[in-house]
Design a protein around this motif. Structure first.
Motif, short mmCIF file in Angstrom:
data_model
loop_
_atom_site.label_atom_id
_atom_site.label_comp_id
_atom_site.label_asym_id
_atom_site.label_seq_id
_atom_site.Cartn_x
_atom_site.Cartn_y
_atom_site.Cartn_z
N PRO A 26 1.94 4.64 -24.71
CA PRO A 26 1.78 5.31 -23.41
C PRO A 26 2.42 6.69 -23.41
N PHE A 27 1.89 7.54 -22.53
CA PHE A 27 2.52 8.85 -22.36
C PHE A 27 3.96 8.65 -21.89
N SER A 28 4.85 9.39 -22.51
CA SER A 28 6.26 9.26 -22.14
C SER A 28 6.98 10.58 -22.36
N THR A 29 8.05 10.77 -21.62
CA THR A 29 8.95 11.90 -21.84
C THR A 29 10.36 11.35 -21.92
N HIS A 30 11.07 11.74 -22.96
CA HIS A 30 12.43 11.24 -23.15
C HIS A 30 13.21 12.25 -23.97
N GLU A 31 14.34 12.67 -23.42
CA GLU A 31 15.24 13.62 -24.10
C GLU A 31 14.48 14.86 -24.58
N GLY A 32 13.61 15.38 -23.70
CA GLY A 32 12.93 16.63 -23.98
C GLY A 32 11.72 16.53 -24.88
N ILE A 33 11.28 15.30 -25.17
CA ILE A 33 10.13 15.10 -26.06
C ILE A 33 9.03 14.37 -25.30
N ALA A 34 7.81 14.88 -25.37
CA ALA A 34 6.65 14.20 -24.79
C ALA A 34 5.87 13.54 -25.92
N ARG A 35 5.45 12.29 -25.68
CA ARG A 35 4.68 11.55 -26.67
C ARG A 35 3.45 10.93 -26.01
N GLY A 36 2.50 10.58 -26.86
CA GLY A 36 1.28 9.93 -26.39
C GLY A 36 0.10 10.38 -27.24
N PRO A 37 -0.99 9.63 -27.20
CA PRO A 37 -2.14 9.96 -28.05
C PRO A 37 -2.79 11.29 -27.66
N PRO A 63 0.63 15.73 -35.88
CA PRO A 63 -0.70 15.51 -35.31
C PRO A 63 -1.40 14.36 -36.03
N HIS A 64 -2.16 13.58 -35.28
CA HIS A 64 -2.93 12.44 -35.79
C HIS A 64 -2.05 11.28 -36.22
N ALA A 65 -0.76 11.35 -35.96
CA ALA A 65 0.14 10.25 -36.32
C ALA A 65 0.61 9.57 -35.04
N ARG A 66 1.04 8.33 -35.18
CA ARG A 66 1.45 7.57 -34.00
C ARG A 66 2.70 8.14 -33.33
N ASP A 67 3.43 8.96 -34.06
CA ASP A 67 4.63 9.56 -33.47
C ASP A 67 4.45 11.05 -33.17
N GLU A 68 3.20 11.48 -32.94
CA GLU A 68 3.01 12.88 -32.59
C GLU A 68 3.79 13.21 -31.33
N PHE A 69 4.28 14.46 -31.23
CA PHE A 69 5.16 14.80 -30.12
C PHE A 69 5.08 16.28 -29.80
N VAL A 70 5.55 16.61 -28.60
CA VAL A 70 5.66 17.99 -28.13
C VAL A 70 7.08 18.23 -27.64
N GLN A 71 7.63 19.37 -28.00
CA GLN A 71 8.94 19.78 -27.50
C GLN A 71 8.75 20.42 -26.12
N ILE A 72 9.11 19.70 -25.08
CA ILE A 72 8.82 20.12 -23.71
C ILE A 72 9.44 21.48 -23.39
N ALA A 73 10.66 21.69 -23.81
CA ALA A 73 11.38 22.92 -23.43
C ALA A 73 10.71 24.18 -23.96
#
Length: 375
Positions: A96-107, A345-355
């Motif tokens: 699921p889409f999530s944000t935690h400690e400045g990191i956004a995750r999700g497909p 990218p394309h991995a189950r742990d892809e992420f974005v640095q929100i800041a």
């Protein structure tokens, strides 16, 4: 030239809204192969995008896939991206889409829904907003087979293309991308009983092995040209000399000249075994984004960073392809990797640095100003 001093402060104040929109997009799953899901995501983006750009998009449907087009003014800059993802329907339940400690995750969060959010905000805040175009396609992850002509058409009317694909590590932009060619070599031999009279057969698997080993002669490691055999199939039953075999080849190169050279090489292949026959199909899928096509735009992006008081982005070369290859190949200045900062990218742990989202968006907006003559 627009004053860019307000961009960082304004966008920082919008960060919660940016993340909320990112969540909306990630929660609207959009796998390339699911037309219904693509329709839903395109409808969401059309409604959101109309608010940001102040005009409704054209909906260009190709082979059942909706592409959203906000045309640039003549010679205005074009923002380019895609909303399809590699993730099958149902992935959201596991990731699921999530944000935690400045990191956004999700497909699809990094590739490239965060990039879409940033492009929308950059287009709205830019002083060149009335000249900026935006194209969001729905089949980039499967090779842009239906949208390619549309990408080339829109780019051909633009003065420059900025691609919202993910940045390289650390926020580097992509100043070059390898071109891609793909081939299939099909082998025809002759079947025979493997136990009773194998000498009467022509073994397609053995011929395939000769050809796979011969592929190394087409590589040029010194130039970064790779020729990689990938999927292979052969034979029918365990007690039959194989009559047919085939294998696929993935070719990557930094220059048009190298892809053309390998293409020529592929069509000179000859069978090694007597009475075996070869058939070669395929060709160049997309030519490279060569550094000459991004040089001026990198200079603009770095100047924009200086105006904003941000570190100048580094430029890196990427072995992967994107629709930026298509626009550069038709002679349009193109800079790729202007999107989100994150990873995997394309991995189950892809992420974005929100800041990083406000600064990255401000950089894109300020670059648009320089290209579009913002007021």
């Amino acid at each position: 030239m627009a004053s860019t001093q307000r961009y960082l402060a304004d966008l920082s104040a919008e960060l919660d809204a940016m993340v909320a929109l990112l969540g909306q997009l990630v929660n609207c799953e959009s796998p390339s192969e699911d037309l219904s899901a693509l329709d839903r995501c395109a409808a969401l983006l059309a409604a959101v995008g109309a608010g940001f750009l102040g005009r409704e998009p054209e909906r260009v449907v190709l082979a059942g896939i909706t592409n959203l087009v906000w045309r640039p003014r003549p010679n205005g800059p074009l923002l380019l991206g895609h909303y399809d993802t590699v993730w099958p329907m149902g992935t959201l339940a596991e990731l699921p889409f999530s944000t935690h400690e400045g990191i956004a995750r999700g497909p699809g969060v990094f590739d490239m829904k965060a990039g879409i959010v940033q492009m929308l905000y950059a287009a709205r805040i830019s002083g060149a907003h009335d000249r900026v175009g935006l194209l969001l396609t729905g089949d980039e992850e499967t090779g842009s087979l239906t949208s390619r002509a549309l990408v080339e058409e829109l780019a051909g009317k633009a003065g420059a293309v900025l691609v919202g694909e993910p940045s390289a590590p650390g926020g580097a932009v992509k100043i070059a991308r390898k071109g891609v060619a793909r081939f299939r070599v099909a082998v025809r031999g002759r079947a025979a009983h493997a136990g009773l009279e194998p000498e009467l057969g022509v073994n397609a698997t053995v011929e395939l092995a000769h050809q796979v080993l011969a592929m190394s002669s087409a590589q040029r490691a010194d130039l970064g040209t790779t020729v990689t055999p990938t999927v292979a199939t052969s034979g029918s039953t365990v007690n039959t000399v194989p009559e047919t075999a085939a294998f696929d080849i993935d070719v990557r190169g930094w220059t048009r000249t190298e892809l053309d050279r390998v293409t020529g090489h592929m069509h000179t292949l000859r069978a090694v075994l007597p009475d075996a026959a070869l058939s070669v199909t395929g060709g160049v899928n997309r030519y490279p984004l060569e550094e000459a096509m991004s040089a001026d735009l990198v200079a603009h992006a770095r100047a924009a960073a200086r105006e904003l008081g941000l570190p100048e982005p580094e430029g890196v070369r990427s072995g992967g392809g994107s629709d930026g290859n298509l626009t550069a190949a038709i002679g349009i200045p193109t800079l790729d990797g202007m999107g989100a900062v994150g990873g995997h990218p394309h991995a189950r742990d892809e992420f974005v640095q929100i800041a990083t989202m406000p600064a990255r968006t401000a950089l894109l907006a300020a670059t648009l100003d320089r290209l579009g003559g913002g007021a």
